[in-house]
Design a protein around this motif. Structure first.
Motif, PDB file in Angstrom:
ATOM      1  N   ARG A  38      12.461  14.344 -12.260  1.00 56.75           N
ATOM      2  CA  ARG A  38      13.854  14.671 -12.992  1.00 56.75           C
ATOM      3  C   ARG A  38      14.454  15.890 -12.228  1.00 56.75           C
ATOM      4  O   ARG A  38      14.077  16.896 -12.290  1.00 56.75           O
ATOM      5  N   PRO A  39      15.308  15.370 -11.347  1.00 56.44           N
ATOM      6  CA  PRO A  39      15.668  16.387 -10.437  1.00 56.44           C
ATOM      7  C   PRO A  39      16.733  17.262 -11.187  1.00 56.44           C
ATOM      8  O   PRO A  39      17.513  16.702 -12.049  1.00 56.44           O
ATOM      9  N   MET A  40      16.532  18.791 -10.914  1.00 55.51           N
ATOM     10  CA  MET A  40      17.355  19.542 -11.694  1.00 55.51           C
ATOM     11  C   MET A  40      17.583  20.686 -10.712  1.00 55.51           C
ATOM     12  O   MET A  40      17.228  21.021  -9.476  1.00 55.51           O
ATOM     13  N   LEU A  41      18.894  21.425 -11.013  1.00 59.52           N
ATOM     14  CA  LEU A  41      19.173  22.577 -10.244  1.00 59.52           C
ATOM     15  C   LEU A  41      18.766  23.963 -10.621  1.00 59.52           C
ATOM     16  O   LEU A  41      18.831  24.497 -11.737  1.00 59.52           O
ATOM     17  N   LEU A  42      17.538  24.374  -9.947  1.00 59.31           N
ATOM     18  CA  LEU A  42      16.873  25.589 -10.447  1.00 59.31           C
ATOM     19  C   LEU A  42      17.884  26.830 -10.484  1.00 59.31           C
ATOM     20  O   LEU A  42      17.833  27.656 -11.326  1.00 59.31           O
ATOM     21  N   GLN A  47      20.658  30.770 -14.008  1.00 63.42           N
ATOM     22  CA  GLN A  47      21.887  31.251 -14.683  1.00 63.42           C
ATOM     23  C   GLN A  47      22.017  31.104 -15.879  1.00 63.42           C
ATOM     24  O   GLN A  47      22.214  31.810 -16.823  1.00 63.42           O
ATOM     25  N   ALA A  48      21.616  29.913 -16.336  1.00 67.75           N
ATOM     26  CA  ALA A  48      21.735  29.736 -17.850  1.00 67.75           C
ATOM     27  C   ALA A  48      20.513  30.300 -18.567  1.00 67.75           C
ATOM     28  O   ALA A  48      20.994  30.713 -19.879  1.00 67.75           O
ATOM     29  N   SER A 161      21.052  16.868 -16.366  1.00 68.39           N
ATOM     30  CA  SER A 161      19.880  16.996 -16.286  1.00 68.39           C
ATOM     31  C   SER A 161      19.216  18.319 -16.074  1.00 68.39           C
ATOM     32  O   SER A 161      18.403  18.758 -16.918  1.00 68.39           O
ATOM     33  N   THR A 162      19.992  19.093 -15.510  1.00 70.89           N
ATOM     34  CA  THR A 162      19.585  20.690 -15.594  1.00 70.89           C
ATOM     35  C   THR A 162      19.964  21.162 -16.933  1.00 70.89           C
ATOM     36  O   THR A 162      19.174  22.037 -17.470  1.00 70.89           O
ATOM     37  N   ALA A 170      13.300  24.884 -20.612  1.00 69.22           N
ATOM     38  CA  ALA A 170      12.826  24.984 -19.124  1.00 69.22           C
ATOM     39  C   ALA A 170      13.642  26.286 -18.876  1.00 69.22           C
ATOM     40  O   ALA A 170      14.580  27.108 -19.286  1.00 69.22           O
ATOM     41  N   PHE A 171      12.780  27.140 -18.044  1.00 74.56           N
ATOM     42  CA  PHE A 171      13.615  28.484 -17.478  1.00 74.56           C
ATOM     43  C   PHE A 171      13.102  28.771 -15.841  1.00 74.56           C
ATOM     44  O   PHE A 171      13.480  29.580 -15.265  1.00 74.56           O
ATOM     45  N   GLY A 172      12.307  27.770 -15.307  1.00 75.29           N
ATOM     46  CA  GLY A 172      11.940  27.588 -14.022  1.00 75.29           C
ATOM     47  C   GLY A 172      11.358  26.398 -13.429  1.00 75.29           C
ATOM     48  O   GLY A 172      11.480  25.427 -14.355  1.00 75.29           O
ATOM     49  N   ALA A 173      10.832  26.247 -12.435  1.00 78.64           N
ATOM     50  CA  ALA A 173      10.587  25.018 -11.619  1.00 78.64           C
ATOM     51  C   ALA A 173       9.064  25.251 -11.228  1.00 78.64           C
ATOM     52  O   ALA A 173       8.848  26.351 -10.541  1.00 78.64           O
ATOM     53  N   PRO A 174       8.471  24.049 -11.358  1.00 81.04           N
ATOM     54  CA  PRO A 174       8.408  22.941 -11.891  1.00 81.04           C
ATOM     55  C   PRO A 174       8.115  23.075 -13.255  1.00 81.04           C
ATOM     56  O   PRO A 174       7.274  24.041 -13.955  1.00 81.04           O
ATOM     57  N   THR A 175       8.800  22.178 -14.219  1.00 76.42           N
ATOM     58  CA  THR A 175       8.438  21.974 -15.639  1.00 76.42           C
ATOM     59  C   THR A 175       8.151  20.717 -15.801  1.00 76.42           C
ATOM     60  O   THR A 175       8.922  19.794 -15.776  1.00 76.42           O
TER      61      THR A 175
END
Lengths: 202, 202
Positions: A38-42, A47-48, A161-162, A170-175
């Protein structure tokens, strides 16, 4: 066989995502589970949620280098902290989504090439010329891959996905998610393994 | 016998410090190492380093509850997140230093009583009346303990220990040192164990 999945929300810019990626295929395979990338933009997640990279606290950033090196040694995998960190990964993550949508057979090759360029070879993956060289060496067509990043559907899919990752906590990576259970960090892979239950027998 | 030590920088207000404290005596004992308690003021560490509690990011704070509960279950120890969190621990940490300096035979009893009141019984340890009751039940003299917190030497010692932790690289609690090696977090106890070397044989 289990029908379980491990959803792996990641960003190439995250060294902990790299470490998790070196371990997750074997963990899923041993449990008969499916690894779902699941690619996401960290940056979007930060920011969110109001979270920030550990490097924003200098003492924490310094320790993080030691900590990541300890885990790389434990896992027996190569790792070099990227000298160009932090790297804007928007195009890299869009390309990952683009391949999932349009050329899934090349997705694994792409992910491997980018993670290794970032966290083993220390390449400046913010530079399109470097990215093109890395992709070409991996046997991919740089122009075709980069063309995907301009597509509206691809941009939207990464954004979705983000947003989904954030919505699910989620609040960080990886999750990682195993069903509704969320696990944050490559240092929680043992809990992911436990959540998948006893190792599947052939 | 090893002559190694594990320096345990902690603050009663930190639930991860509580979890580490439930495990460290056995880890040190198995390795023939000495556990050295280093009370520090986490608020001072945050102020000096620019770090902040995970709860300042709501999504992180929410996950932290799940994460701590998972570790408590793994360790087989009771834990209840304190409903009065965050609690100002200045007096509690000063009293810990005061006992180390003036009445070390009562230090373990004090630490046990305060950690359990905070992270098992959910008491409001910012309230001096509650603290007095907790100490009395543990067989300590509340007035004698609390009198220690007013001493200049005690105040200075806590300040020094907090400054030392920061100087050596700490940015949160718990922070453990095995020699020059620093380990942050109760989730790094396995690395502490490894740093101590093979289990000592009787």
């Amino acid at each position: 066989m289990s029908s379980q999945t491990v959803e792996f929300f990641f960003d190439f810019g995250s060294p902990a995502s790299y470490l998790a990626w070196t371990q997750l295929p074997a963990i899923c395979s041993a449990a008969g589970a499916t690894l779902v990338y699941r690619p996401m933009l960290l940056g979007g997640v930060f920011q969110a949620t109001g979270n920030a990279s550990p490097i924003t606290v200098p003492a924490k950033g310094k320790y993080m280098l030691t900590d990541l090196a300890r885990f790389a040694q434990r896992y027996g995998v190569p790792m070099r902290f990227n000298p160009h960190f932090p790297i804007n990964t928007l195009a890299l993550m869009r390309a990952a989504v683009g391949l999932q949508l349009h050329d899934p057979a090349r997705f694994d090759t792409y992910v491997t090439a980018v993670f290794r360029a970032m966290w083993v070879d220390g390449r400046n993956m913010a530079d399109p010329a470097v990215v093109a060289e890395v992709l070409a060496r991996a046997g991919l067509d740089p122009q075709a891959v980069l063309a995907l990043t301009g597509e509206a559907a691809v941009k939207d899919a990464l954004k979705s996905s983000t947003e989904e990752a954030v919505r699910r906590g989620a609040f960080g990576a990886p999750t990682m998610f195993v069903g509704a259970q969320m696990f944050f960090g490559q240092d929680r892979l043992d809990f992911v393994r436990e959540a998948l239950g006893p190792t599947a027998q052939p």
